[in-house]
Design an enzyme around this catalytic site. Structure first.
Site, short mmCIF file in Angstrom:
data_model
loop_
_atom_site.label_atom_id
_atom_site.label_comp_id
_atom_site.label_asym_id
_atom_site.label_seq_id
_atom_site.Cartn_x
_atom_site.Cartn_y
_atom_site.Cartn_z
N ASP A 32 -9.48 8.16 1.10
CA ASP A 32 -10.90 8.04 1.51
C ASP A 32 -11.69 9.29 0.46
OD1 ASP A 32 -13.19 6.19 1.67
OD2 ASP A 32 -13.23 6.19 3.44
N ASN A 34 -13.14 9.84 -2.58
CA ASN A 34 -13.42 9.68 -4.17
C ASN A 34 -15.10 9.97 -4.54
OD1 ASN A 34 -10.87 10.69 -4.67
ND2 ASN A 34 -10.65 8.65 -5.49
N ARG A 36 -17.62 9.96 -2.56
CA ARG A 36 -18.84 10.76 -2.44
C ARG A 36 -18.79 12.29 -2.30
NH1 ARG A 36 -17.32 8.35 3.25
NH2 ARG A 36 -15.81 7.37 1.94
N HIS A 49 -12.35 9.98 -8.30
CA HIS A 49 -11.01 9.70 -8.72
C HIS A 49 -10.52 9.95 -9.85
CE1 HIS A 49 -12.88 5.81 -6.35
NE2 HIS A 49 -13.77 5.81 -8.36
N GLU A 79 -10.89 -6.02 -1.92
CA GLU A 79 -11.90 -6.24 -1.91
C GLU A 79 -12.23 -5.06 -3.10
OE1 GLU A 79 -10.14 -7.51 1.18
OE2 GLU A 79 -9.56 -6.16 0.84
N ASN A 80 -11.76 -4.40 -4.09
CA ASN A 80 -11.76 -2.98 -4.59
C ASN A 80 -12.55 -3.79 -6.16
OD1 ASN A 80 -9.85 -0.18 -3.46
ND2 ASN A 80 -11.68 -1.24 -3.20
N ARG A 200 -6.75 9.75 7.39
CA ARG A 200 -7.25 8.83 6.56
C ARG A 200 -7.93 10.16 6.35
NH1 ARG A 200 -10.92 2.73 6.35
NH2 ARG A 200 -12.65 4.24 4.69
#
Length: 252
Positions: A32, A34, A36, A49, A79-80, A200
């Protein structure tokens, strides 16, 4: 080049780990931050990314160096697809670039590629890259590099339950015969074992629909570090933290 870096990383990482304490067999990571990371640098999200893809290569090397058996990376959720079209298009091209550049090195280090998720919904070019990487590394017997791609934990459980019930019905059995073991046999991660450690990045404290069944007894490690900044030291700290915990699996 890969072998040289692999050996260096192995020496450095293993020298920092406690020899008398276990390392996790299966590590799962929610990659998680990328977007920001890119925003902080006034860059487009896709730049984050792109940088994150390079970190995947480094973390794979670290995991392989210390003898982890399975590394599962949450690459793209069901969901992406709701993200902007240009971002989704870029994310669907990343596997092509990643596997083209990295699979020869993975083969050299005996790393096998696996992908779990609803592959049938991926674009054709993404599907081809995935299937080729899986086929090209099928003979490898070392680390399994497992990508969760177009994956959702709730959907996985529903799909597994349906498949398990079909099997039971075909054998003349009923829902009363459904067991955890049978359901587990129909999960996308079947054969990989449950993660011992979940990492995470980026400071979020949630699972985001990731491996909901498999993470029941996993150890969780959260870090504020954004994925593109996730370093050898960050990875090592997570493993050391795991080594210093006592896993009880509901017991005392």
């Amino acid at each position: 080049m890969f072998k040289k870096l692999f050996r260096q990383d192995g020496n450095i990482l293993n020298s920092e780990l406690a020899e008398d304490l276990p390392i996790p067999r299966h590590v799962a990571i929610i990659m998680d931050g990328n977007g920001r990371w890119a925003k902080k640098r006034f860059l487009p999200r896709i730049a984050g990314h792109k940088e994150g893809m390079d970190v995947v290569k480094r973390v794979t090397r670290y995991a392989n160096a210390i003898g982890i058996d399975v590394l599962t990376l949450y690459a793209f959720s069901t969901e992406n697809w709701k993200r902007p079209t240009d971002e989704v298009d870029f994310l669907m091209k990343l596997p092509v670039e990643f596997f083209d550049s990295f699979v020869p090195e993975l083969i050299e280090e005996n790393v096998r590629v696996n992908v779990m998720g609803y592959r049938e919904n991926l674009p054709e070019h993404t599907m081809r890259a995935v299937e080729k990487a899986i086929a090209d590394t099928a003979h490898c017997t070392g680390l399994t590099l497992n990508f969760a791609l177009n994956y959702g934990g709730r959907s996985e459980i529903i799909t597994a339950a349906k498949e398990a019930m079909k099997e039971l019905v075909s054998e003349g059995k009923t829902s009363e015969d459904l067991t955890e073991e049978l359901l587990n046999d129909h999960l996308m991660s079947h054969g990989l074992g449950d993660p011992d450690l979940l990492i995470r990045t980026s400071g979020e404290l949630r699972l985001s629909n990731f491996m909901l069944w498999q993470l029941a007894y996993s150890e969780f490690y959260f870090t504020e570090t954004h994925w593109p900044d996730f370093s050898k030291e960050d990875f090592l700290q997570a493993i050391i933290e795991y080594q210093n915990r006592s896993r009880r699996f509901g017991g005392l």
